[in-house]
Design a protein around this motif. Structure first.
Motif, PDB file in Angstrom:
ATOM      1  N   UNK A 162       9.917  -3.396 -48.645  1.00 55.74           N
ATOM      2  CA  UNK A 162       9.335  -2.233 -47.596  1.00 55.74           C
ATOM      3  C   UNK A 162       9.875  -1.005 -47.726  1.00 55.74           C
ATOM      4  N   UNK A 163       9.022   0.086 -47.939  1.00 63.35           N
ATOM      5  CA  UNK A 163       9.367   1.386 -47.997  1.00 63.35           C
ATOM      6  C   UNK A 163       8.255   2.364 -47.701  1.00 63.35           C
ATOM      7  N   UNK A 164       8.787   3.423 -47.232  1.00 69.33           N
ATOM      8  CA  UNK A 164       7.614   4.553 -46.576  1.00 69.33           C
ATOM      9  C   UNK A 164       6.811   4.949 -47.896  1.00 69.33           C
ATOM     10  N   UNK A 165       5.466   4.990 -48.006  1.00 70.20           N
ATOM     11  CA  UNK A 165       4.557   5.584 -49.136  1.00 70.20           C
ATOM     12  C   UNK A 165       5.075   7.094 -49.326  1.00 70.20           C
ATOM     13  N   UNK A 166       5.199   7.295 -50.617  1.00 67.20           N
ATOM     14  CA  UNK A 166       5.385   8.909 -50.743  1.00 67.20           C
ATOM     15  C   UNK A 166       3.838   9.578 -51.013  1.00 67.20           C
ATOM     16  N   UNK A 167       2.975   9.066 -50.751  1.00 64.54           N
ATOM     17  CA  UNK A 167       1.534   9.663 -50.792  1.00 64.54           C
ATOM     18  C   UNK A 167       0.844   9.837 -49.462  1.00 64.54           C
ATOM     19  N   UNK A 168       1.305   8.958 -48.389  1.00 65.53           N
ATOM     20  CA  UNK A 168       0.647   8.934 -47.049  1.00 65.53           C
ATOM     21  C   UNK A 168       1.711   8.748 -46.152  1.00 65.53           C
ATOM     22  N   UNK A 169       1.834   9.661 -45.107  1.00 61.14           N
ATOM     23  CA  UNK A 169       2.838   9.582 -44.131  1.00 61.14           C
ATOM     24  C   UNK A 169       2.349   8.292 -42.951  1.00 61.14           C
ATOM     25  N   UNK A 170       0.934   7.894 -43.458  1.00 60.45           N
ATOM     26  CA  UNK A 170       0.491   6.885 -42.375  1.00 60.45           C
ATOM     27  C   UNK A 170       0.457   5.618 -43.047  1.00 60.45           C
ATOM     28  N   UNK A 171       1.277   5.461 -44.104  1.00 57.55           N
ATOM     29  CA  UNK A 171       0.981   3.916 -44.891  1.00 57.55           C
ATOM     30  C   UNK A 171       2.657   3.328 -45.003  1.00 57.55           C
ATOM     31  N   UNK A 172       2.797   2.110 -45.225  1.00 54.75           N
ATOM     32  CA  UNK A 172       3.969   1.585 -45.823  1.00 54.75           C
ATOM     33  C   UNK A 172       3.846   0.862 -46.825  1.00 54.75           C
ATOM     34  N   UNK A 173       4.614   0.890 -48.007  1.00 52.23           N
ATOM     35  CA  UNK A 173       4.558   0.400 -49.351  1.00 52.23           C
ATOM     36  C   UNK A 173       5.013  -0.931 -49.371  1.00 52.23           C
ATOM     37  N   UNK A 174       4.435  -2.099 -49.754  1.00 49.97           N
ATOM     38  CA  UNK A 174       4.957  -3.565 -49.948  1.00 49.97           C
ATOM     39  C   UNK A 174       4.956  -3.551 -51.303  1.00 49.97           C
ATOM     40  N   UNK A 175       6.195  -3.859 -52.002  1.00 49.74           N
ATOM     41  CA  UNK A 175       6.234  -4.123 -53.433  1.00 49.74           C
ATOM     42  C   UNK A 175       6.699  -5.554 -53.648  1.00 49.74           C
ATOM     43  N   UNK A 176       5.881  -6.404 -54.646  1.00 48.23           N
ATOM     44  CA  UNK A 176       6.266  -7.847 -54.907  1.00 48.23           C
ATOM     45  C   UNK A 176       7.068  -7.754 -56.110  1.00 48.23           C
ATOM     46  N   UNK A 177       8.119  -8.498 -56.076  1.00 48.11           N
ATOM     47  CA  UNK A 177       8.915  -8.846 -57.333  1.00 48.11           C
ATOM     48  C   UNK A 177       8.896 -10.153 -57.685  1.00 48.11           C
ATOM     49  N   UNK A 178       8.584 -10.402 -58.901  1.00 49.29           N
ATOM     50  CA  UNK A 178       8.780 -11.925 -59.535  1.00 49.29           C
ATOM     51  C   UNK A 178       8.854 -11.770 -60.874  1.00 49.29           C
ATOM     52  N   UNK A 179      10.038 -12.436 -61.548  1.00 51.56           N
ATOM     53  CA  UNK A 179      11.122 -12.996 -61.030  1.00 51.56           C
ATOM     54  C   UNK A 179      11.912 -11.515 -60.065  1.00 51.56           C
ATOM     55  N   UNK A 180      12.771 -11.808 -59.462  1.00 50.65           N
ATOM     56  CA  UNK A 180      13.699 -10.965 -58.662  1.00 50.65           C
ATOM     57  C   UNK A 180      14.031  -9.507 -59.549  1.00 50.65           C
ATOM     58  N   UNK A 181      13.711  -8.410 -59.056  1.00 55.90           N
ATOM     59  CA  UNK A 181      13.897  -7.114 -59.568  1.00 55.90           C
ATOM     60  C   UNK A 181      12.809  -6.839 -60.735  1.00 55.90           C
ATOM     61  N   UNK A 182      11.716  -7.531 -60.952  1.00 61.37           N
ATOM     62  CA  UNK A 182      10.669  -7.350 -61.777  1.00 61.37           C
ATOM     63  C   UNK A 182       9.569  -7.021 -60.806  1.00 61.37           C
ATOM     64  N   UNK A 183       8.917  -5.667 -60.782  1.00 60.55           N
ATOM     65  CA  UNK A 183       7.820  -5.353 -60.110  1.00 60.55           C
ATOM     66  C   UNK A 183       6.496  -6.182 -60.466  1.00 60.55           C
ATOM     67  N   UNK A 184       5.683  -6.883 -59.567  1.00 56.39           N
ATOM     68  CA  UNK A 184       4.596  -7.419 -60.004  1.00 56.39           C
ATOM     69  C   UNK A 184       3.590  -7.052 -58.816  1.00 56.39           C
ATOM     70  N   UNK A 185       3.383  -5.733 -58.859  1.00 59.32           N
ATOM     71  CA  UNK A 185       2.374  -5.294 -57.969  1.00 59.32           C
ATOM     72  C   UNK A 185       2.701  -4.624 -56.623  1.00 59.32           C
ATOM     73  N   UNK A 186       1.925  -4.097 -55.941  1.00 62.57           N
ATOM     74  CA  UNK A 186       2.155  -3.291 -54.652  1.00 62.57           C
ATOM     75  C   UNK A 186       0.789  -3.479 -53.891  1.00 62.57           C
ATOM     76  N   UNK A 187       1.204  -3.259 -52.426  1.00 67.72           N
ATOM     77  CA  UNK A 187       0.034  -2.908 -51.523  1.00 67.72           C
ATOM     78  C   UNK A 187       0.395  -1.915 -50.393  1.00 67.72           C
ATOM     79  N   UNK A 188      -0.573  -1.071 -50.084  1.00 70.64           N
ATOM     80  CA  UNK A 188      -0.064  -0.109 -49.007  1.00 70.64           C
ATOM     81  C   UNK A 188      -0.674  -0.593 -47.829  1.00 70.64           C
ATOM     82  N   UNK A 189      -0.012  -0.573 -46.728  1.00 68.43           N
ATOM     83  CA  UNK A 189      -0.381  -0.969 -45.285  1.00 68.43           C
ATOM     84  C   UNK A 189      -0.412  -0.094 -44.264  1.00 68.43           C
TER      85      UNK A 189
END
Length: 369
Positions: A242-269
């Motif tokens: 979980x980390x604040x979005x760099x593009x919108x102050x109203x969004x939270x960035x969720x980044x999935x990693x699989x395997x560990x430390x290998x980014x496999x997509x993201x979603x903003x909520x």
């Protein structure tokens, strides 16, 4: 003079009538049983415990049974409860107040923290209610507990001492010893038998900044492995930051990693906050490579100003969207059953969500006026 019906036509009519009788007979005998069985499987029973006695649901013991904490005055009891039969079975009478309880990863043991006049006590019991270990502890404050998913004799306990000093320890149940653990977080999470993860928010109360660390209980070393991580969710091989979005102050960035430390997509909520402090979504997963579910705000929400609108939904990192399942009243914790069909929900897990029926059911009677 009546016409004689040809023999072949008569035989055909008899066959049709006989087939119709068989069909109607099968409908009247078999189908009600099947329908009744299906309905019976989805009937949830409320806990036969008064609202005043109910403390909370601890978690899942199986796909059908949950562990329940209830009590009267200063005497608390743990029960196992079958959601579908309605059977309530006492497991353990603590003889005092239970502050914290947690179920082991293999569902065979239960951790209990009880309060006493001179301090607290840690206990381990099995599902038969037999005490397997005890250990005195100075604090009577609530503990954070995290059971090792691989080594069932190891768990983390943590708490604040004198309101400021952070205590993080590993309890070895087999040797009955406590050992201090290096962590700048009150909630370290086991990653494997010997490794653990935590986020150091570097003194940022608003949780907008943070660094991810990995520790090793074998050599007491900790290593910073990633920046810009405010929090995370870890389950089996699933790791979501979980980390604040760099593009919108109203969004939270969720980044999935699989395997560990290998980014496999993201979603903003939509971002949720309380007095500008980030509030992370509650996530849950039933097993390896299974779907990730969570409770999400429909719109950016400042909880000090409004209650907000929330929904229970599935994260789809391929489409970068949330797949809504059912509306829920609050941003409260969740815990999904191993079969992925039902999820506990609520600040005391007082509700159950049926993912197939897309409905929320209460587990305790409503509070009496």
């Amino acid at each position: 003079m009546r016409k004689k019906v040809p023999k072949t036509i008569g035989i055909g009519i008899f066959v049709l009538l006989f087939a119709a009788v068989l069909f109607l007979g099968s409908c009247s005998k078999e189908h009600p049983k099947e329908t009744g069985k299906a309905e019976e499987e989805h009937v949830y029973h409320e806990l036969p415990i008064s609202y005043e006695s109910f403390r909370k649901v601890i978690g899942w013991l199986s796909d059908e049974e949950i562990l329940v904490h209830a009590g009267e005055m200063n005497a608390d009891t743990l029960y196992r409860f079958n959601l579908f039969s309605g059977k309530l079975t006492p497991i353990y009478e603590a003889g005092s107040i239970i502050l914290t309880a947690a179920i082991s990863e293999n569902k065979q043991q239960i951790f209990i923290q009880v309060a006493g006049e001179a301090g607290g006590e840690l206990r381990i019991i099995n599902l038969a209610g037999e005490e397997q270990q005890k250990l005195a502890i100075e604090t009577n404050g609530y503990l954070n507990v995290q059971w090792n998913p691989v080594e069932q004799n190891q768990l983390f306990i943590s708490y604040y001492q004198w309101e400021e000093e952070m205590v993080v320890q590993k309890w070895d149940i087999e040797t009955n010893q406590l050992k201090d653990i290096k962590s700048n977080s009150l909630t370290p999470i086991w990653y494997s038998e010997n490794l653990y993860l935590y986020v150091d928010n570097t003194g940022d109360f608003l949780l907008k900044t943070g660094e991810l660390y990995m520790g090793d209980i074998r050599n007491d070393e900790v290593t910073r492995i990633r920046n810009q991580v405010s929090g995370f969710f870890l389950s089996n091989d699933t790791f979501v930051t979980f980390s604040p979005s760099d593009f919108s102050k109203n969004e939270l960035l969720l980044t999935r990693q699989y395997p560990f430390m290998v980014d496999k997509g993201f979603i903003t909520v939509p971002k949720v906050s309380m007095n500008e402090r980030l509030v992370f979504p509650y996530l849950t997963q039933s097993g390896r490579k299974e779907a990730i579910y969570g409770v999400f705000a429909k719109e950016p929400t400042q909880l000090e100003l409004e209650t907000g609108e929330f929904e229970f939904g599935k994260l789809n990192f391929d489409t970068r969207k949330i797949e809504p399942i059912v509306d829920v009243p609050d941003n409260a914790p969740i815990s999904i059953a191993g079969n992925g069909r039902y999820s506990l929900y609520g600040w005391r897990f007082e509700y159950i969500i049926d993912l197939e029926q897309k409905k929320v059911y209460p587990l305790i009677p409503m509070e009496t006026p």
